[in-house]
Design a protein around this motif. Structure first.
Motif, PDB file in Angstrom:
ATOM      1  N   HIS A  91       0.818  -1.209   0.000  1.00 43.65           N
ATOM      2  CA  HIS A  91       0.000   0.000   0.000  1.00 43.65           C
ATOM      3  C   HIS A  91       0.857   1.266   0.000  1.00 43.65           C
ATOM      4  N   GLY A  92       0.526   2.182  -0.907  1.00 54.58           N
ATOM      5  CA  GLY A  92       1.135   3.505  -0.890  1.00 54.58           C
ATOM      6  C   GLY A  92       2.560   3.592  -1.393  1.00 54.58           C
ATOM      7  N   ALA A  93       3.106   2.525  -1.935  1.00 54.75           N
ATOM      8  CA  ALA A  93       4.484   2.568  -2.432  1.00 54.75           C
ATOM      9  C   ALA A  93       4.574   3.403  -3.706  1.00 54.75           C
ATOM     10  N   VAL A  94       5.773   3.934  -3.965  1.00 53.18           N
ATOM     11  CA  VAL A  94       6.056   4.696  -5.181  1.00 53.18           C
ATOM     12  C   VAL A  94       7.178   3.986  -5.930  1.00 53.18           C
ATOM     13  N   LEU A  95       6.914   3.647  -7.189  1.00 53.64           N
ATOM     14  CA  LEU A  95       7.926   3.052  -8.067  1.00 53.64           C
ATOM     15  C   LEU A  95       8.196   4.039  -9.190  1.00 53.64           C
ATOM     16  N   HIS A  96       9.456   4.410  -9.397  1.00 56.41           N
ATOM     17  CA  HIS A  96       9.783   5.366 -10.455  1.00 56.41           C
ATOM     18  C   HIS A  96      10.983   4.878 -11.247  1.00 56.41           C
ATOM     19  N   GLY A  97      10.752   4.483 -12.488  1.00 57.65           N
ATOM     20  CA  GLY A  97      11.839   4.107 -13.387  1.00 57.65           C
ATOM     21  C   GLY A  97      12.672   2.940 -12.902  1.00 57.65           C
ATOM     22  N   CYS A  98      12.054   1.959 -12.251  1.00 56.07           N
ATOM     23  CA  CYS A  98      12.793   0.875 -11.609  1.00 56.07           C
ATOM     24  C   CYS A  98      12.314  -0.486 -12.097  1.00 56.07           C
ATOM     25  N   VAL A  99      13.036  -1.520 -11.685  1.00 55.69           N
ATOM     26  CA  VAL A  99      12.674  -2.900 -11.996  1.00 55.69           C
ATOM     27  C   VAL A  99      12.562  -3.667 -10.680  1.00 55.69           C
ATOM     28  N   VAL A 100      11.426  -4.306 -10.486  1.00 55.30           N
ATOM     29  CA  VAL A 100      11.183  -5.143  -9.320  1.00 55.30           C
ATOM     30  C   VAL A 100      11.199  -6.582  -9.808  1.00 55.30           C
ATOM     31  N   GLY A 101      12.122  -7.368  -9.319  1.00 56.80           N
ATOM     32  CA  GLY A 101      12.319  -8.718  -9.829  1.00 56.80           C
ATOM     33  C   GLY A 101      11.189  -9.670  -9.479  1.00 56.80           C
ATOM     34  N   GLY A 117      16.349  -7.407  -6.893  1.00 54.54           N
ATOM     35  CA  GLY A 117      16.564  -8.783  -7.317  1.00 54.54           C
ATOM     36  C   GLY A 117      15.400  -9.701  -6.991  1.00 54.54           C
ATOM     37  N   GLU A 118      15.399 -10.834  -7.643  1.00 54.92           N
ATOM     38  CA  GLU A 118      14.384 -11.864  -7.420  1.00 54.92           C
ATOM     39  C   GLU A 118      14.332 -12.257  -5.945  1.00 54.92           C
ATOM     40  N   ASP A 119      13.123 -12.416  -5.425  1.00 52.62           N
ATOM     41  CA  ASP A 119      12.884 -12.873  -4.045  1.00 52.62           C
ATOM     42  C   ASP A 119      13.371 -11.896  -2.974  1.00 52.62           C
ATOM     43  N   ALA A 120      13.746 -10.675  -3.345  1.00 53.57           N
ATOM     44  CA  ALA A 120      14.194  -9.697  -2.352  1.00 53.57           C
ATOM     45  C   ALA A 120      12.996  -9.047  -1.671  1.00 53.57           C
ATOM     46  N   MET A 121      13.245  -8.432  -0.513  1.00 55.30           N
ATOM     47  CA  MET A 121      12.209  -7.674   0.197  1.00 55.30           C
ATOM     48  C   MET A 121      12.748  -6.303   0.565  1.00 55.30           C
ATOM     49  N   ILE A 122      11.896  -5.290   0.358  1.00 54.85           N
ATOM     50  CA  ILE A 122      12.195  -3.925   0.760  1.00 54.85           C
ATOM     51  C   ILE A 122      11.222  -3.571   1.881  1.00 54.85           C
ATOM     52  N   GLY A 123      11.733  -3.123   3.023  1.00 54.91           N
ATOM     53  CA  GLY A 123      10.904  -2.859   4.179  1.00 54.91           C
ATOM     54  C   GLY A 123       9.974  -1.671   3.990  1.00 54.91           C
ATOM     55  N   ALA A 124       8.934  -1.626   4.805  1.00 54.99           N
ATOM     56  CA  ALA A 124       7.998  -0.508   4.791  1.00 54.99           C
ATOM     57  C   ALA A 124       8.747   0.793   5.063  1.00 54.99           C
ATOM     58  N   ALA A 177      18.425   6.142  -6.200  1.00 57.75           N
ATOM     59  CA  ALA A 177      18.590   5.898  -7.634  1.00 57.75           C
ATOM     60  C   ALA A 177      19.859   5.105  -7.893  1.00 57.75           C
ATOM     61  N   GLY A 178      19.748   4.142  -8.812  1.00 57.24           N
ATOM     62  CA  GLY A 178      20.899   3.365  -9.244  1.00 57.24           C
ATOM     63  C   GLY A 178      21.287   2.208  -8.344  1.00 57.24           C
ATOM     64  N   THR A 179      20.538   1.979  -7.270  1.00 58.97           N
ATOM     65  CA  THR A 179      20.862   0.902  -6.337  1.00 58.97           C
ATOM     66  C   THR A 179      20.546  -0.461  -6.951  1.00 58.97           C
ATOM     67  N   GLU A 180      21.400  -1.439  -6.694  1.00 61.04           N
ATOM     68  CA  GLU A 180      21.130  -2.823  -7.070  1.00 61.04           C
ATOM     69  C   GLU A 180      20.939  -3.639  -5.801  1.00 61.04           C
ATOM     70  N   VAL A 181      19.741  -4.170  -5.635  1.00 65.80           N
ATOM     71  CA  VAL A 181      19.415  -4.982  -4.466  1.00 65.80           C
ATOM     72  C   VAL A 181      19.574  -6.446  -4.850  1.00 65.80           C
ATOM     73  N   PRO A 182      20.450  -7.193  -4.186  1.00 66.91           N
ATOM     74  CA  PRO A 182      20.690  -8.585  -4.589  1.00 66.91           C
ATOM     75  C   PRO A 182      19.474  -9.482  -4.386  1.00 66.91           C
ATOM     76  N   ALA A 183      19.425 -10.544  -5.132  1.00 69.47           N
ATOM     77  CA  ALA A 183      18.361 -11.536  -4.971  1.00 69.47           C
ATOM     78  C   ALA A 183      18.346 -12.053  -3.543  1.00 69.47           C
ATOM     79  N   GLY A 184      17.127 -12.208  -2.990  1.00 69.30           N
ATOM     80  CA  GLY A 184      16.970 -12.828  -1.687  1.00 69.30           C
ATOM     81  C   GLY A 184      17.401 -11.995  -0.502  1.00 69.30           C
ATOM     82  N   LEU A 230      20.355 -11.504   4.461  1.00 67.89           N
ATOM     83  CA  LEU A 230      19.642 -12.343   3.505  1.00 67.89           C
ATOM     84  C   LEU A 230      18.395 -12.908   4.178  1.00 67.89           C
ATOM     85  N   LEU A 231      17.380 -13.149   3.373  1.00 63.93           N
ATOM     86  CA  LEU A 231      16.119 -13.671   3.899  1.00 63.93           C
ATOM     87  C   LEU A 231      16.225 -15.151   4.234  1.00 63.93           C
ATOM     88  N   ARG A 232      15.493 -15.544   5.254  1.00 64.32           N
ATOM     89  CA  ARG A 232      15.388 -16.951   5.608  1.00 64.32           C
ATOM     90  C   ARG A 232      14.316 -17.614   4.739  1.00 64.32           C
TER      91      ARG A 232
END
Length: 201
Positions: free
Chosen positions: A82-92, A110-117, A123-130, A143-145
């Motif tokens: 809810h209420g998130a803003v996505l601008h010019g990005c890729v969500v795996g 990245g695939e299977d990653a989570m971004i907290g509330a 800009a330009g950040t690469e979040v690794p898978a998981g 890393l996520l369990r």
């Protein structure tokens, strides 16, 4: 739903997708099958393209936009709170964006990653898978369990089912003046709690 052509480009909503009547689609927007777009979400494909993958969800009050020539992608089974803003990005694929998070230009989640509330991903950040990222600016927590990944998959499946229930049963009505006797409750569904945070790993 408010749906607008822009520069000759008409939004696409594939069969089985649910777009709430109060969401707004503009221009070069493609909603994949069994995706869910919540009330008051705004997807503006007037500068760049927006692609929402199969089974993904973009929940109420989200904003999705881009700068010219950039495609915003929410991959298959992506989950945008809810209420998130996505601008010019890729969500795996199968990634989760927490409520009121802001994901800036040229970010790759990245695939299977989570971004907290409430996170702010620069800009330009690469979040690794998981990985789990949180904070403002966001940084990697850990890393996520496997249990957290399963929790996410179950939550996204509930939104896929919600979309199908909306297709079958959602329609405008006048409100009642009083609650009916023996008013039924919505069917329960249990979503196991996953303890996600820097002190849980």
């Amino acid at each position: 739903m408010p749906c607008y052509a822009f520069d000759g480009l008409v939004p696409v909503v594939m069969p089985g997708a649910f777009v709430h009547p109060d969401a707004v689609l503009i221009g070069d927007v493609v909603i994949g099958p069994e995706a869910y777009i919540g009330p008051c979400a705004s997807l503006r494909g007037d500068f760049g393209r927006i692609e929402i993958g199969e089974g993904a969800n973009v929940q109420d009050n989200c904003t999705v936009h881009s700068f010219p020539g950039r495609t915003v992608i929410v991959g298959e089974h992506g989950h945008v709170g809810h209420g998130a803003v996505l601008h010019g990005c890729v969500v795996g694929r199968n990634a989760l964006i927490g409520m009121n998070a802001v994901i800036m230009d040229n970010v790759e989640i990245g695939e299977d990653a989570m971004i907290g509330a409430m996170a702010f991903v620069k800009a330009g950040t690469e979040v690794p898978a998981g990985a789990l990222w949180a904070g403002s600016p966001a940084r990697q927590i850990r890393l996520l369990r496997e249990e957290e990944k399963r929790w996410k998959v179950e939550g996204t499946a509930m939104y896929r089912e919600l979309g199908q229930r909306c297709i079958r049963t959602l329609h405008p009505v006048a409100p009642l003046a009083a609650e009916e006797p023996d008013r039924q409750r919505l069917p329960g569904g249990y979503l196991p709690k996953a303890e996600i945070g820097p002190d849980k790993g």
